[in-house]
Design a protein around this motif. Structure first.
Motif, PDB file in Angstrom:
ATOM      1  N   SER A 369       9.264  61.322  46.935  1.00  6.16           N
ATOM      2  CA  SER A 369       9.535  60.352  45.843  1.00  6.16           C
ATOM      3  C   SER A 369       8.614  60.435  44.766  1.00  6.16           C
ATOM      4  O   SER A 369       8.969  60.330  43.357  1.00  6.16           O
ATOM      5  CB  SER A 369      10.108  58.993  46.172  1.00  6.16           C
ATOM      6  N   VAL A 370       7.268  60.317  45.239  1.00  4.82           N
ATOM      7  CA  VAL A 370       6.167  60.325  44.117  1.00  4.82           C
ATOM      8  C   VAL A 370       6.220  61.706  43.479  1.00  4.82           C
ATOM      9  O   VAL A 370       5.868  61.693  42.165  1.00  4.82           O
ATOM     10  CB  VAL A 370       4.997  60.093  44.876  1.00  4.82           C
ATOM     11  N   LYS A 371       6.261  62.782  44.200  1.00  6.93           N
ATOM     12  CA  LYS A 371       6.569  63.950  43.507  1.00  6.93           C
ATOM     13  C   LYS A 371       7.632  64.063  42.401  1.00  6.93           C
ATOM     14  O   LYS A 371       7.419  64.548  41.239  1.00  6.93           O
ATOM     15  CB  LYS A 371       6.686  65.101  44.346  1.00  6.93           C
ATOM     16  N   MET A 372       8.755  63.577  42.812  1.00  8.57           N
ATOM     17  CA  MET A 372       9.735  63.346  41.927  1.00  8.57           C
ATOM     18  C   MET A 372       9.362  62.826  40.420  1.00  8.57           C
ATOM     19  O   MET A 372       9.792  62.796  39.473  1.00  8.57           O
ATOM     20  CB  MET A 372      10.942  62.989  42.430  1.00  8.57           C
ATOM     21  N   CYS A 373       8.682  61.650  40.712  1.00  7.71           N
ATOM     22  CA  CYS A 373       8.178  60.850  39.703  1.00  7.71           C
ATOM     23  C   CYS A 373       7.287  61.572  38.575  1.00  7.71           C
ATOM     24  O   CYS A 373       7.265  61.222  37.695  1.00  7.71           O
ATOM     25  CB  CYS A 373       7.568  59.437  40.209  1.00  7.71           C
ATOM     26  N   GLU A 374       6.609  62.353  39.255  1.00  9.39           N
ATOM     27  CA  GLU A 374       5.415  62.993  38.528  1.00  9.39           C
ATOM     28  C   GLU A 374       5.989  63.901  37.546  1.00  9.39           C
ATOM     29  O   GLU A 374       5.901  64.167  36.336  1.00  9.39           O
ATOM     30  CB  GLU A 374       4.772  64.037  39.516  1.00  9.39           C
ATOM     31  N   ILE A 375       7.406  64.185  37.701  1.00  4.62           N
ATOM     32  CA  ILE A 375       8.110  65.317  36.921  1.00  4.62           C
ATOM     33  C   ILE A 375       8.488  64.453  35.570  1.00  4.62           C
ATOM     34  O   ILE A 375       8.388  64.823  34.548  1.00  4.62           O
ATOM     35  CB  ILE A 375       9.185  65.961  37.638  1.00  4.62           C
ATOM     36  N   GLY A 376       8.766  63.161  35.879  1.00  2.00           N
ATOM     37  CA  GLY A 376       9.324  62.192  34.784  1.00  2.00           C
ATOM     38  C   GLY A 376       7.812  62.277  33.653  1.00  2.00           C
ATOM     39  O   GLY A 376       8.286  61.742  32.684  1.00  2.00           O
ATOM     40  N   LEU A 377       6.806  62.331  34.405  1.00  2.00           N
ATOM     41  CA  LEU A 377       5.554  62.032  33.299  1.00  2.00           C
ATOM     42  C   LEU A 377       5.450  63.176  32.508  1.00  2.00           C
ATOM     43  O   LEU A 377       4.708  62.983  31.413  1.00  2.00           O
ATOM     44  CB  LEU A 377       4.386  62.069  34.263  1.00  2.00           C
ATOM     45  N   ILE A 378       6.164  64.226  32.691  1.00  2.00           N
ATOM     46  CA  ILE A 378       5.635  65.764  31.796  1.00  2.00           C
ATOM     47  C   ILE A 378       7.140  66.034  31.135  1.00  2.00           C
ATOM     48  O   ILE A 378       7.179  67.159  30.709  1.00  2.00           O
ATOM     49  CB  ILE A 378       4.944  66.607  32.683  1.00  2.00           C
ATOM     50  N   THR A 379       8.161  65.399  31.319  1.00  2.00           N
ATOM     51  CA  THR A 379       9.488  66.097  30.722  1.00  2.00           C
ATOM     52  C   THR A 379       9.843  64.757  29.713  1.00  2.00           C
ATOM     53  O   THR A 379       9.672  63.701  29.726  1.00  2.00           O
ATOM     54  CB  THR A 379      10.502  65.971  31.954  1.00  2.00           C
ATOM     55  N   PRO A 380      10.350  65.377  28.693  1.00  2.73           N
ATOM     56  CA  PRO A 380      11.107  64.659  27.523  1.00  2.73           C
ATOM     57  C   PRO A 380      12.315  63.716  28.042  1.00  2.73           C
ATOM     58  O   PRO A 380      12.885  64.105  29.085  1.00  2.73           O
ATOM     59  CB  PRO A 380      11.675  65.530  26.589  1.00  2.73           C
TER      60      PRO A 380
END
Length: 436
Positions: A369-380
């Motif tokens: 879940s944390v890894k998926m949240c990471e993606i949101g930190l670098i995507t528009p």
């Protein structure tokens, strides 16, 4: 009133409120409150709200959050990031994409002293980006690598987001922190391998610096002693069962404070005030998000939606691993509009019962879940780390920062697939903890 209709109205209200600029925590709280009123009545809501804020936030586990944030703030002012980049640069700077690799290594090292992704990106970006641009790196690689490196701050312990997950799901905070270490190292390695290939293309191919002599590399490594001390104090203490995560956070904050004093800053008072101010602001933001989303989660619990979904999934013929994959994919569209804390508070009350009933390890699912949240930190369009880097590097447009981070999104997905297919990567280290 029909619960399905009420749930639809409440969810729609969230997006309407956010569309008009309402803060996320307020949108969640107002939508949840409206849903509760429609299911019960206003007196019922007011009675529940009397003690709701206290019961949601008065958790001993949550006390570690300001301690980890404060530790990172002290480490930042002690110039730990600058020393780390100097050391990393001596070891890998001469390789293809070496300075970008050094930035990622610095992010990984600084993540051991700070639980914040934004703080990691801001600290490393201010040091690494000017060096990469001076060497002739493609601005997109320079900005994208640092923005992506910042996500290590929410995975490599001490991570505030891992503590947050533990508080929401009532799993062991110590195990969650320890579980983030190996996936964090794996992510770092994947990023560096990816950068080594990108470094062989375009203008990055000629952007090389001379190799540093081995003797100077070894002598320079001593400069990274601060990270080693904090790592041993915090992670070592938790792993060996000598201290709880909260005690480790307190000891780490004191150690980082002593490092700040040893650095002899020109204006100690100003840096202390800034450290406490940033810690207070971030902590309050997290707690407000938790309270606001907690009201909405209480509404969902009131209409029995999480349990209904869990029961439906368990009774269906969908393969369990396919269910987990679908749950994780939900984070991608959510990450376009919400921060990581909001995503977790909204989704976990619905997803977690399903994960537990299917018999999966909650620690493993937490890391995914944390890894998926990471993606949101670098995507528009939200991509908080990219906005931070665009603010630091005024010469590189926000669009180029997002373009530079795109390759790292693919690397993140590759890492997530590895963790999904081989859960032992996540569960091995916490299972060997002492004092479990």
């Amino acid at each position: 009133m029909d619960t399905t209709l009420v749930a639809t109205i409440a969810v729609a209200m969230i997006f309407v409120l956010m569309a008009i600029g309402t803060p996320v925590f307020a949108a969640l709280a107002l939508s949840g409150a409206l849903g509760i009123v429609m299911i019960e009545d206003l007196p019922f809501l007011l009675n529940r709200l009397k003690s709701f804020s206290f019961t949601q936030s008065a958790s001993y586990t949550l006390t570690v959050i300001p301690l980890f944030i404060l530790m990172g703030a002290f480490a930042h002012h002690a110039k730990v990031g600058k020393r780390l980049f100097s050391v990393a640069n001596k070891w890998v700077g001469h390789l293809p994409g070496g300075l970008a690799m050094a930035g990622i290594l610095t992010s990984a090292g600084f993540a051991c002293t700070s639980g914040s992704s934004v703080a990691t990106a801001a600290t490393v970006g201010s040091v690494a980006i000017p060096e990469m641009k001076k060497a002739g790196y493609d601005p997109r690689l320079a900005a994208g690598s640092v923005a992506a490196g910042g996500v290590l701050g929410v995975l490599i312990p001490p991570s505030v987001l891992l503590i947050f997950y533990a508080a929401l799901t009532e799993v062991s905070a110590g195990k969650m922190l320890i579980a983030g270490f190996v996936p964090g190292i794996l992510t770092t390695v994947v990023f560096m391998i990816g950068v080594s290939f990108i470094g062989r293309t375009g203008m990055n191919q000629t952007a090389r610096i001379p190799a540093t002599p081995w003797g100077e590399r070894l002598r320079g490594t001593i400069e990274a002693w601060q990270v080693l001390v904090l790592f041993v104090v915090v992670l070592g203490g938790i792993y060996l069962g000598l201290v709880t995560p909260t005690e480790a956070g307190a000891i780490g904050a004191v150690a980082a404070f002593l490092m700040l004093l040893a650095h002899r800053p020109k204006n100690l008072r100003s840096e202390l005030v800034e450290s406490f101010r940033s810690t207070s602001a971030t902590t309050v933001m997290i707690l407000f998000t938790m309270i606001g989303a907690g009201i909405f989660s209480y509404f969902l619990t009131l209409i029995q939606l999480p349990h209904a979904i869990a029961a439906f999934v368990v009774a269906s013929d969908i393969p369990p691993y396919a269910v987990i994959a679908l749950l994780l994919l939900v984070y991608i569209p959510l990450g376009m509009f919400l921060d990581a804390f909001s995503m977790m508070v909204i989704t976990l009350p619905i997803m977690f019962p399903t994960v537990v009933q299917l018999g999966f390890d909650p620690i493993w699912f937490g890391i995914l879940s944390v890894k998926m949240c990471e993606i949101g930190l670098i995507t528009p369009p939200v991509g908080l780390n990219c906005f931070v880097i665009a603010g630091i590097d005024r010469e590189t447009s926000l669009a180029d920062v997002f373009k530079g981070s795109f390759w790292f999104v693919l690397m993140e997905l590759f890492t997530i697939i590895l963790l999904f297919c081989f859960p032992i990567i996540v569960t091995w280290l916490p299972d060997t903890m002492m004092g479990r």
